[in-house]
Write a protein that holds these residues in place. Structure first.
Motif, PDB file in Angstrom:
ATOM      1  N   THR A  71      50.655  55.033  39.331  1.00 14.43           N
ATOM      2  CA  THR A  71      50.168  55.702  40.542  1.00 14.43           C
ATOM      3  C   THR A  71      51.269  56.432  41.296  1.00 14.43           C
ATOM      4  O   THR A  71      51.038  56.905  42.414  1.00 14.43           O
ATOM      5  N   THR A  72      52.464  56.550  40.701  1.00 16.09           N
ATOM      6  CA  THR A  72      53.555  57.239  41.378  1.00 16.09           C
ATOM      7  C   THR A  72      53.168  58.679  41.694  1.00 16.09           C
ATOM      8  O   THR A  72      52.708  59.417  40.830  1.00 16.09           O
ATOM      9  N   GLY A  73      53.359  59.093  42.941  1.00 16.83           N
ATOM     10  CA  GLY A  73      53.087  60.466  43.338  1.00 16.83           C
ATOM     11  C   GLY A  73      51.616  60.790  43.492  1.00 16.83           C
ATOM     12  O   GLY A  73      51.254  61.950  43.653  1.00 16.83           O
ATOM     13  N   GLN A  74      50.727  59.760  43.486  1.00 17.87           N
ATOM     14  CA  GLN A  74      49.293  60.017  43.569  1.00 17.87           C
ATOM     15  C   GLN A  74      48.790  59.795  44.990  1.00 17.87           C
ATOM     16  O   GLN A  74      49.245  58.887  45.696  1.00 17.87           O
ATOM     17  N   ASP A  75      47.827  60.630  45.393  1.00 17.59           N
ATOM     18  CA  ASP A  75      47.184  60.455  46.686  1.00 17.59           C
ATOM     19  C   ASP A  75      46.231  59.268  46.634  1.00 17.59           C
ATOM     20  O   ASP A  75      45.973  58.694  45.571  1.00 17.59           O
ATOM     21  N   ALA A  76      45.688  58.884  47.801  1.00 18.10           N
ATOM     22  CA  ALA A  76      44.840  57.702  47.890  1.00 18.10           C
ATOM     23  C   ALA A  76      43.578  57.827  47.040  1.00 18.10           C
ATOM     24  O   ALA A  76      43.132  56.855  46.426  1.00 18.10           O
ATOM     25  N   VAL A  77      42.990  59.024  46.997  1.00 13.85           N
ATOM     26  CA  VAL A  77      41.759  59.219  46.216  1.00 13.85           C
ATOM     27  C   VAL A  77      42.046  59.055  44.727  1.00 13.85           C
ATOM     28  O   VAL A  77      41.356  58.313  44.017  1.00 13.85           O
ATOM     29  N   THR A  78      43.080  59.728  44.233  1.00 13.02           N
ATOM     30  CA  THR A  78      43.434  59.628  42.821  1.00 13.02           C
ATOM     31  C   THR A  78      43.863  58.208  42.476  1.00 13.02           C
ATOM     32  O   THR A  78      43.577  57.701  41.391  1.00 13.02           O
ATOM     33  N   LYS A  79      44.557  57.556  43.401  1.00 10.16           N
ATOM     34  CA  LYS A  79      45.007  56.185  43.170  1.00 10.16           C
ATOM     35  C   LYS A  79      43.826  55.254  42.919  1.00 10.16           C
ATOM     36  O   LYS A  79      43.870  54.380  42.044  1.00 10.16           O
ATOM     37  N   ARG A  80      42.749  55.454  43.675  1.00  9.68           N
ATOM     38  CA  ARG A  80      41.557  54.627  43.463  1.00  9.68           C
ATOM     39  C   ARG A  80      41.000  54.829  42.066  1.00  9.68           C
ATOM     40  O   ARG A  80      40.552  53.882  41.411  1.00  9.68           O
ATOM     41  N   HIS A  81      41.055  56.070  41.560  1.00  7.63           N
ATOM     42  CA  HIS A  81      40.579  56.336  40.202  1.00  7.63           C
ATOM     43  C   HIS A  81      41.457  55.636  39.166  1.00  7.63           C
ATOM     44  O   HIS A  81      40.964  55.134  38.157  1.00  7.63           O
ATOM     45  N   VAL A  82      42.760  55.616  39.401  1.00  8.22           N
ATOM     46  CA  VAL A  82      43.669  54.940  38.470  1.00  8.22           C
ATOM     47  C   VAL A  82      43.368  53.443  38.440  1.00  8.22           C
ATOM     48  O   VAL A  82      43.327  52.816  37.371  1.00  8.22           O
ATOM     49  N   VAL A  83      43.151  52.854  39.599  1.00  6.56           N
ATOM     50  CA  VAL A  83      42.807  51.435  39.678  1.00  6.56           C
ATOM     51  C   VAL A  83      41.531  51.159  38.888  1.00  6.56           C
ATOM     52  O   VAL A  83      41.448  50.204  38.101  1.00  6.56           O
ATOM     53  N   GLU A  84      40.520  51.996  39.084  1.00  7.38           N
ATOM     54  CA  GLU A  84      39.251  51.815  38.369  1.00  7.38           C
ATOM     55  C   GLU A  84      39.444  51.942  36.862  1.00  7.38           C
ATOM     56  O   GLU A  84      38.825  51.214  36.071  1.00  7.38           O
ATOM     57  N   ARG A  85      40.332  52.861  36.449  1.00  6.42           N
ATOM     58  CA  ARG A  85      40.592  53.089  35.029  1.00  6.42           C
ATOM     59  C   ARG A  85      41.156  51.843  34.363  1.00  6.42           C
ATOM     60  O   ARG A  85      40.692  51.407  33.304  1.00  6.42           O
ATOM     61  N   PHE A  86      42.150  51.232  34.981  1.00  4.63           N
ATOM     62  CA  PHE A  86      42.770  50.060  34.376  1.00  4.63           C
ATOM     63  C   PHE A  86      41.909  48.815  34.541  1.00  4.63           C
ATOM     64  O   PHE A  86      41.958  47.908  33.707  1.00  4.63           O
ATOM     65  N   ALA A  87      41.096  48.769  35.584  1.00  4.10           N
ATOM     66  CA  ALA A  87      40.146  47.668  35.717  1.00  4.10           C
ATOM     67  C   ALA A  87      39.112  47.721  34.599  1.00  4.10           C
ATOM     68  O   ALA A  87      38.744  46.686  34.016  1.00  4.10           O
ATOM     69  N   ALA A  88      38.641  48.924  34.271  1.00  5.74           N
ATOM     70  CA  ALA A  88      37.688  49.080  33.165  1.00  5.74           C
ATOM     71  C   ALA A  88      38.330  48.685  31.837  1.00  5.74           C
ATOM     72  O   ALA A  88      37.690  48.058  30.984  1.00  5.74           O
ATOM     73  N   LEU A  89      39.585  49.025  31.654  1.00  8.61           N
ATOM     74  CA  LEU A  89      40.305  48.661  30.433  1.00  8.61           C
ATOM     75  C   LEU A  89      40.398  47.145  30.301  1.00  8.61           C
ATOM     76  O   LEU A  89      40.181  46.580  29.233  1.00  8.61           O
ATOM     77  N   ARG A  90      40.694  46.491  31.401  1.00  9.49           N
ATOM     78  CA  ARG A  90      40.803  45.028  31.392  1.00  9.49           C
ATOM     79  C   ARG A  90      39.476  44.384  31.005  1.00  9.49           C
ATOM     80  O   ARG A  90      39.440  43.373  30.276  1.00  9.49           O
ATOM     81  N   ARG A  91      38.373  44.968  31.443  1.00 10.37           N
ATOM     82  CA  ARG A  91      37.065  44.381  31.154  1.00 10.37           C
ATOM     83  C   ARG A  91      36.728  44.412  29.665  1.00 10.37           C
ATOM     84  O   ARG A  91      35.859  43.684  29.208  1.00 10.37           O
ATOM     85  N   THR A  92      37.401  45.257  28.897  1.00  6.84           N
ATOM     86  CA  THR A  92      37.180  45.301  27.449  1.00  6.84           C
ATOM     87  C   THR A  92      37.968  44.216  26.712  1.00  6.84           C
ATOM     88  O   THR A  92      37.861  44.101  25.494  1.00  6.84           O
ATOM     89  N   GLY A  93      38.776  43.433  27.442  1.00  9.99           N
ATOM     90  CA  GLY A  93      39.570  42.386  26.822  1.00  9.99           C
ATOM     91  C   GLY A  93      41.007  42.781  26.552  1.00  9.99           C
ATOM     92  O   GLY A  93      41.799  41.959  26.069  1.00  9.99           O
ATOM     93  N   ILE A  94      41.351  44.020  26.850  1.00  9.33           N
ATOM     94  CA  ILE A  94      42.730  44.477  26.655  1.00  9.33           C
ATOM     95  C   ILE A  94      43.592  43.984  27.816  1.00  9.33           C
ATOM     96  O   ILE A  94      43.166  44.007  28.968  1.00  9.33           O
ATOM     97  N   ALA A  95      44.794  43.528  27.493  1.00 10.78           N
ATOM     98  CA  ALA A  95      45.728  43.067  28.526  1.00 10.78           C
ATOM     99  C   ALA A  95      46.551  44.246  29.031  1.00 10.78           C
ATOM    100  O   ALA A  95      46.923  45.133  28.265  1.00 10.78           O
ATOM    101  N   VAL A  96      46.837  44.249  30.320  1.00 10.61           N
ATOM    102  CA  VAL A  96      47.642  45.302  30.937  1.00 10.61           C
ATOM    103  C   VAL A  96      48.885  44.669  31.559  1.00 10.61           C
ATOM    104  O   VAL A  96      48.785  43.676  32.292  1.00 10.61           O
ATOM    105  N   VAL A  97      50.042  45.231  31.227  1.00  8.88           N
ATOM    106  CA  VAL A  97      51.291  44.853  31.887  1.00  8.88           C
ATOM    107  C   VAL A  97      51.634  46.007  32.815  1.00  8.88           C
ATOM    108  O   VAL A  97      51.953  47.107  32.366  1.00  8.88           O
TER     109      VAL A  97
END
Length: 512
Positions: free
Chosen positions: A168-194
């Protein structure tokens, strides 16, 4: 490997030049979870994360164990465009991977099967319009789109673990929320995120486990909820305490001398209009924050002022005299008067020369100082920004991104500028270092009354340092006013969304 883990690090120690940059790190990564590494720039977060990919600094001495799954570990770097081939379309980059996975099929079925895999990976990476993206080159994508393409590559390869470095470096609040949603969706598939991050809002929203690092060691670790509510180590407490809000400064009285004045102007990239800016006046002692989403035109505005983007039809006046649009046409005094600090500080340094020499050279070239005097002033200025002489006598590759950002600011200050333009200079810093840099900028603003400060930022702590804010959206200025007025009572719907008045960054960790 522990049956509950998909990746493990045990007793990792990485030495470079006899100095331990990571020392005794232990890490367990469970499937379907987010493990966050937080800490100051240079604390060892990235070295630890890259160890999961088997990547280490050149000449490093490595001890300890790193165990990873049979499936490849994916990596989403802080600057994703740097790992995408600029001369190949997105479709070609992804099809190369997909084709290797359909060779077992009859030849006539391979093309369609590869295409389906590519589109599925793009959808999983939160790029639902992926079919249209396949025809573009990487430079035709925004930073967020590039990030999702890199993530799609990792998913195509079958990664069970994804290392995300400052996503999220250099991202505005709106884009940051999309990044959070993106990695949350990835986690729900069983993939681990570091997750390697300075952004504590994003860590709060995503992390199940948090490791706090300092000087290469893990000083505290545990479940995210416990760590936020009851930190046990003083450094953790300091990181959390420095993450508080900043009070907006009082507006300027507008009575300073005019330093820089522009006419209304339109800027272009090729034939495409990317910015329509109203007339702008900057006075001595004044500070202006330009905020907006990625691609809104805020960096283009800054680059026009600095002479780095000459494709515009506006007029620039410095102290009442015409200022050439192109940097190449500006004289030494004009170059010194308007200084620009880039977001990607690493790309702004020569990797083969000591950082201190490069900082000092600004005073030699633009102010005519002899080398000894320039070096002495450089050491003093760098120390004021928290960089010791021992650190800055290294080459850029041995400094963290945050350290290089501070060095880049020091280099600009050695020109004694009239207008200082800072492009997202706090985006790669931890909360403690960022607060220190903001305090330094505040002191600079008070002590150098002849200076005008322009801050391009998505960060509200940084914007609150200024006296005026201009909000850009799709190349247009949608709101402008005193900082206190804009931050406490935004009028335009986009400003309210940008400042998080309508929705906050938030995803419950693991859906629990």
């Amino acid at each position: 490997m522990n049956t509950e883990s998909v990746a493990e690090i045990d007793g990792l120690r990485v030495e470079v030049g006899g100095r331990a940059i990571v020392d005794g790190v232990r890490l367990r990564v469970r499937p379907g979870t987010v493990t966050a590494l937080v800490g100051a720039s240079g604390s060892g977060k990235t070295t630890t994360g890259l160890a999961l990919l088997g990547e280490y600094p050149h000449g490093a001495r490595v001890t300890g164990e790193v165990r990873t799954p049979e499936g490849l570990v994916g990596y989403v770097p802080q600057h994703p465009g740097a790992v995408l081939n600029p001369v190949r379309r997105v479709g070609a980059l992804l099809w190369d991977i997909a084709r290797t996975q359909v060779r077992h099929l009859p030849r006539r079925e391979r093309g369609e099967a590869a295409r389906e895999r590519v589109l599925e990976a793009l959808a999983a990476a939160q790029l639902p319009d992926g079919a249209e993206m396949l025809t573009r080159y990487p430079h035709q994508l925004s930073g967020g789109q590039q990030q999702r393409v890199v993530l799609a590559q990792a998913l195509l390869l079958g990664a069970r673990v994804v290392v995300a470095d400052e996503p999220t470096t250099g991202q505005d609040a709106v884009t940051k929320r999309h990044v959070v949603e993106r990695f949350a969706a990835l986690r729900r598939t069983g993939i681990a995120v570091v997750l390697l991050s300075h952004d504590l809002d994003v860590v709060r929203a995503l992390a199940d486990e948090v490791l706090v690092m300092r000087e290469g060691k893990v000083v505290e670790s545990g479940p995210a909820a416990r760590l936020w509510s009851a930190p046990r180590h003083p450094w953790t407490a300091a990181l959390l305490a420095a993450d508080g809000a900043v009070e907006p400064v009082e507006p300027d009285d507008g009575e300073g001398e005019v330093v820089l004045r522009t006419s209304p102007f339109t800027a272009r990239h090729g034939r495409t209009t990317v910015l329509r800016a109203p007339a702008l006046t900057l006075r001595t002692g004044e500070s202006l924050a330009v905020v907006g989403r990625s691609g809104s035109g805020k960096t283009t505005l800054a680059r026009c002022l600095a002479g780095l983007h000459r494709h515009h039809d506006g007029t620039l006046l410095l102290d009442g005299s015409p200022l050439p649009r192109s940097l190449r046409a500006r004289g030494r005094e004009q170059l010194a008067a308007v200084q620009y600090v880039f977001q990607d500080a690493r790309a702004a340094f020569d990797e083969h020369r000591q950082v201190l020499d490069q900082v000092a050279r600004t005073a030699v070239r633009l102010r005519g100082l002899d080398r000894g005097a320039a070096l002495a002033e450089a050491v003093s200025t760098l120390a004021g920004l928290g960089l010791t002489e021992e650190v800055v006598r290294r080459r850029p590759g041995r400094l963290s991104g945050g350290e290089l950002q501070r060095a880049a600011l020091a280099r600009a200050l050695l020109a004694r500028p009239r207008v200082l333009i800072c492009d997202e200079i706090t985006s790669g810093l931890d909360t403690v270092t960022r607060r220190g840099l903001l305090d330094a900028l505040g002191t600079l603003r008070r002590e150098r009354g002849e200076l005008c400060l322009v801050l391009i930022t998505h960060d509200l702590d940084t914007a609150a340092l200024t006296s005026r804010i201009a909000v850009l959206d799709a190349g247009e200025t949608v709101e402008e006013g005193s900082t206190r007025t804009v931050l406490t009572g935004p009028q335009h719907p986009f400003t309210r969304a940008l400042l998080g008045k309508e929705a906050a960054v938030g995803v419950t960790p693991s859906g629990r």
